[in-house]
Write a protein that holds these residues in place. Structure first.
Motif, short mmCIF file in Angstrom:
data_model
loop_
_atom_site.label_atom_id
_atom_site.label_comp_id
_atom_site.label_asym_id
_atom_site.label_seq_id
_atom_site.Cartn_x
_atom_site.Cartn_y
_atom_site.Cartn_z
N MET A 1 19.40 30.40 -3.04
CA MET A 1 19.82 30.99 -4.29
C MET A 1 20.29 29.95 -5.31
N VAL A 2 20.45 28.72 -4.91
CA VAL A 2 20.93 27.70 -5.83
C VAL A 2 19.84 27.31 -6.83
N THR A 3 18.60 27.27 -6.39
CA THR A 3 17.50 26.83 -7.25
C THR A 3 17.36 27.66 -8.52
N PRO A 4 17.41 28.99 -8.47
CA PRO A 4 17.30 29.74 -9.73
C PRO A 4 18.43 29.41 -10.72
N PHE A 5 19.62 29.19 -10.21
CA PHE A 5 20.73 28.84 -11.09
C PHE A 5 20.49 27.48 -11.73
N ARG A 6 19.96 26.56 -10.96
CA ARG A 6 19.63 25.24 -11.53
C ARG A 6 18.55 25.37 -12.59
N LEU A 7 17.55 26.19 -12.31
CA LEU A 7 16.47 26.39 -13.29
C LEU A 7 17.00 27.05 -14.56
N LEU A 8 17.94 27.95 -14.43
CA LEU A 8 18.46 28.67 -15.59
C LEU A 8 19.49 27.85 -16.37
N LEU A 9 19.83 26.66 -15.90
CA LEU A 9 20.68 25.78 -16.70
C LEU A 9 19.99 25.41 -18.01
N VAL A 10 18.67 25.30 -17.97
CA VAL A 10 17.91 25.04 -19.20
C VAL A 10 18.18 26.14 -20.21
N TYR A 11 18.16 27.37 -19.74
CA TYR A 11 18.43 28.52 -20.61
C TYR A 11 19.85 28.44 -21.16
N ALA A 12 20.80 28.14 -20.29
CA ALA A 12 22.20 28.08 -20.71
C ALA A 12 22.44 26.98 -21.74
N LEU A 13 21.71 25.90 -21.65
CA LEU A 13 21.88 24.79 -22.59
C LEU A 13 21.19 25.04 -23.92
N LEU A 14 20.03 25.68 -23.90
CA LEU A 14 19.25 25.83 -25.14
C LEU A 14 19.45 27.15 -25.87
N ASP A 15 19.90 28.17 -25.18
CA ASP A 15 20.06 29.47 -25.85
C ASP A 15 21.06 29.44 -27.00
N PRO A 16 22.17 28.73 -26.91
CA PRO A 16 23.07 28.67 -28.07
C PRO A 16 22.41 28.05 -29.31
N VAL A 17 21.53 27.08 -29.11
CA VAL A 17 20.82 26.48 -30.24
C VAL A 17 19.90 27.52 -30.87
N ARG A 18 19.16 28.24 -30.05
CA ARG A 18 18.26 29.27 -30.55
C ARG A 18 19.05 30.37 -31.26
N ALA A 19 20.16 30.78 -30.69
CA ALA A 19 20.97 31.84 -31.29
C ALA A 19 21.53 31.40 -32.64
N THR A 20 21.98 30.16 -32.72
CA THR A 20 22.53 29.65 -33.97
C THR A 20 21.45 29.59 -35.04
N ARG A 54 5.44 37.06 -8.82
CA ARG A 54 5.02 37.44 -7.47
C ARG A 54 4.84 36.22 -6.56
N PRO A 55 4.13 35.19 -6.98
CA PRO A 55 3.94 34.08 -6.03
C PRO A 55 5.19 33.25 -5.76
N PHE A 56 6.09 33.13 -6.72
CA PHE A 56 7.24 32.24 -6.54
C PHE A 56 8.57 32.96 -6.49
N GLY A 57 8.55 34.28 -6.59
CA GLY A 57 9.78 35.07 -6.46
C GLY A 57 10.76 34.79 -7.59
N ILE A 58 12.04 34.73 -7.21
CA ILE A 58 13.09 34.57 -8.21
C ILE A 58 13.00 33.21 -8.93
N ASN A 59 12.50 32.20 -8.24
CA ASN A 59 12.31 30.90 -8.90
C ASN A 59 11.25 30.99 -9.99
N GLY A 60 10.19 31.74 -9.74
CA GLY A 60 9.16 31.94 -10.75
C GLY A 60 9.68 32.71 -11.95
N VAL A 61 10.53 33.69 -11.69
CA VAL A 61 11.14 34.45 -12.78
C VAL A 61 12.01 33.54 -13.63
N ALA A 62 12.78 32.66 -12.99
CA ALA A 62 13.63 31.72 -13.73
C ALA A 62 12.79 30.78 -14.59
N VAL A 63 11.67 30.31 -14.07
CA VAL A 63 10.78 29.44 -14.85
C VAL A 63 10.16 30.22 -16.01
#
Length: 172
Positions: A1-20, A54-63
């Motif tokens: 379960m750690v990998t999806p959180f690591r992948l979503l760090l990109v989202y956490a870092l860039l979403d405030p820029v997009r929102a602004t 489907r092929p990568f599960g939750i990691n694919g969803v995060a990507v």
């Protein structure tokens, strides 16, 4: 379960820029550009979920979510250039450099910690490892940001002090 959180760090870092930047279109009276960007993001997300979910599960969803955000951010930046004059390199260079330096420092700290002979600083102790990584990352990120953006930060502090009524007017 750690990998999806690591992948979503990109989202956490860039979403405030997009929102602004999204607020710029509302302020400029062009919300339709924002709606178009969101529509493209929705299409990218749906395609990503079908191809990667489907092929990568939750990691694919995060990507897929990260891909949607990056596409939306690129579109938003391109559209925002018509309404505001800003430098993309100035916007991303210092935070990116600070991020890389912070991650490098945190990884180096973990490496030193894992090769230490002290029983307290073993790699098996995840809490101590996490705290050390966090402290080193924040310290290095703050130091690099302060070193490279000192004038901007000083100007922001002066503006905040003026805003909250210190009594004197700061030069901007």
């Amino acid at each position: 379960m750690v990998t999806p959180f690591r992948l979503l760090l990109v989202y956490a870092l860039l979403d405030p820029v997009r929102a602004t930047m999204s607020g710029l279109f509302v302020a400029a009276g062009r919300p339709e550009q924002l709606a178009w960007s969101r529509g493209v993001q929705l299409v990218v997300l749906l395609i990503g979920l079908v191809l990667l979910g489907r092929p990568f599960g939750i990691n694919g969803v995060a990507v897929a979510v990260d891909s949607m955000l990056v596409v939306g951010l690129v579109i938003t930046i391109i559209q925002a250039k018509a309404h505001a004059d800003f430098s993309i390199s100035r916007l991303f260079a210092v935070p990116s450099l600070a991020l890389l330096a912070g991650v490098g420092g945190a990884l180096a700290a973990v490496q030193v910690m894992c090769t230490s002979t002290s029983a307290l600083f073993t790699c098996a102790n995840l809490w101590i490892s996490g705290v050390i990584k966090g402290v080193v990352f924040v310290a290095v990120f703050a130091a690099v940001s302060l070193a490279l953006e000192r004038d901007e930060m000083t100007r922001m502090w002066r503006m905040l002090l003026d805003l909250f009524g210190r009594g004197e007017r700061a030069p901007i």
